[in-house]
Design an enzyme around this catalytic site. Structure first.
Site, PDB file in Angstrom:
ATOM      1  N   ARG A 133       0.898  -1.159   0.000  1.00  0.00           N
ATOM      2  CA  ARG A 133       0.000   0.000   0.000  1.00  0.00           C
ATOM      3  C   ARG A 133       0.932   1.203   0.000  1.00  0.00           C
ATOM      4  O   ARG A 133       1.520   1.546   1.002  1.00  0.00           O
ATOM      5  CB  ARG A 133      -0.911  -0.028   1.218  1.00  0.00           C
ATOM      6  CG  ARG A 133      -1.858   1.148   1.212  1.00  0.00           C
ATOM      7  CD  ARG A 133      -3.040   0.979   2.120  1.00  0.00           C
ATOM      8  NE  ARG A 133      -4.034   0.125   1.509  1.00  0.00           N
ATOM      9  CZ  ARG A 133      -4.867  -0.644   2.213  1.00  0.00           C
ATOM     10  NH1 ARG A 133      -4.804  -0.662   3.513  1.00  0.00           N
ATOM     11  NH2 ARG A 133      -5.759  -1.381   1.603  1.00  0.00           N
ATOM     12  N   PRO A 134       1.113   1.835  -1.173  1.00  0.00           N
ATOM     13  CA  PRO A 134       2.272   2.695  -1.455  1.00  0.00           C
ATOM     14  C   PRO A 134       2.283   4.092  -0.840  1.00  0.00           C
ATOM     15  O   PRO A 134       2.281   5.096  -1.538  1.00  0.00           O
ATOM     16  CB  PRO A 134       2.249   2.772  -2.981  1.00  0.00           C
ATOM     17  CG  PRO A 134       0.797   2.687  -3.335  1.00  0.00           C
ATOM     18  CD  PRO A 134       0.224   1.720  -2.340  1.00  0.00           C
ATOM     19  N   CYS A 135       2.377   4.164   0.481  1.00  0.00           N
ATOM     20  CA  CYS A 135       2.510   5.477   1.116  1.00  0.00           C
ATOM     21  C   CYS A 135       3.843   6.130   0.764  1.00  0.00           C
ATOM     22  O   CYS A 135       3.991   7.351   0.896  1.00  0.00           O
ATOM     23  CB  CYS A 135       2.309   5.373   2.619  1.00  0.00           C
ATOM     24  SG  CYS A 135       3.379   4.214   3.452  1.00  0.00           S
ATOM     25  N   HIS A 136       4.800   5.341   0.259  1.00  0.00           N
ATOM     26  CA  HIS A 136       6.090   5.915  -0.145  1.00  0.00           C
ATOM     27  C   HIS A 136       5.939   6.847  -1.344  1.00  0.00           C
ATOM     28  O   HIS A 136       6.827   7.643  -1.620  1.00  0.00           O
ATOM     29  CB  HIS A 136       7.109   4.811  -0.447  1.00  0.00           C
ATOM     30  CG  HIS A 136       6.700   3.864  -1.526  1.00  0.00           C
ATOM     31  ND1 HIS A 136       5.916   2.753  -1.272  1.00  0.00           N
ATOM     32  CD2 HIS A 136       6.954   3.841  -2.858  1.00  0.00           C
ATOM     33  CE1 HIS A 136       5.712   2.092  -2.408  1.00  0.00           C
ATOM     34  NE2 HIS A 136       6.335   2.742  -3.383  1.00  0.00           N
TER      35      HIS A 136
END
Length: 164
Positions: A133-136
């Site tokens: 889950r790409p919070c980056h």
């Protein structure tokens, strides 16, 4: 039943935690993916069962991602959080591989006022599913790399891997 395993990755050893699921590919829904030293990362609890085989499908997708052959995960998640956190986390899933967005644009996407950026940052920091889950992919308005529970060096590494 909660199951877990660890797997090596370019980010270090990942701790995968899941719940058995009749609907998930491979039979396990991912509840948490943590990196070493992660702020608020999962810690193995009494009663959890080690089960590397339960994560075969998830590990396969992670390896393919890190090898450059996967740009979108197809993993069933089990996540617990407030309604606001769930909205933020669902919006993360819409940020395309290889791109970034700002906290302000993410706030707009979920219908939150720009003033909610601090709350949005807290929800991102509570994301239990790093990498998948790409919070980056969320950066500062000026293009700077800001907060990442897994550390800014890992954020930089993930964005470089994705060509963002």
């Amino acid at each position: 039943m909660t199951v877990y395993t660890t797997v090596d990755s370019p980010l270090g050893e990942l701790l995968l935690v899941g719940e058995e699921s009749k609907t998930a590919k491979g039979g396990t829904a991912l509840a948490s993916l943590s990196v070493p030293g992660q702020k608020g990362g999962a810690v193995v609890q009494d009663g959890w069962r080690p089960s590397p085989q339960a994560f075969g499908e998830i590990v396969s997708q992670l390896r393919t991602y890190f090898d450059g052959g996967l740009t979108r995960f197809d993993i069933e998640y089990v996540t617990r959080g407030s309604a606001f956190q769930q909205r933020v986390w669902q919006a993360l899933d819409t940020i395309p591989y290889g791109s970034t967005t700002t906290y302000g644009r993410l706030a707009e996407r979920i219908g939150a006022p720009r003033a909610a950026v601090r709350a949005l940052g807290s929800a991102l920091g509570a994301n239990p599913l790093l990498v998948v889950r790409p919070c980056h992919r969320v950066i500062g308005a000026n293009g700077s790399l800001t907060g990442y529970a897994g550390g800014l060096e890992r954020k930089r590494q993930l964005l470089a891997h994705e060509g963002a």
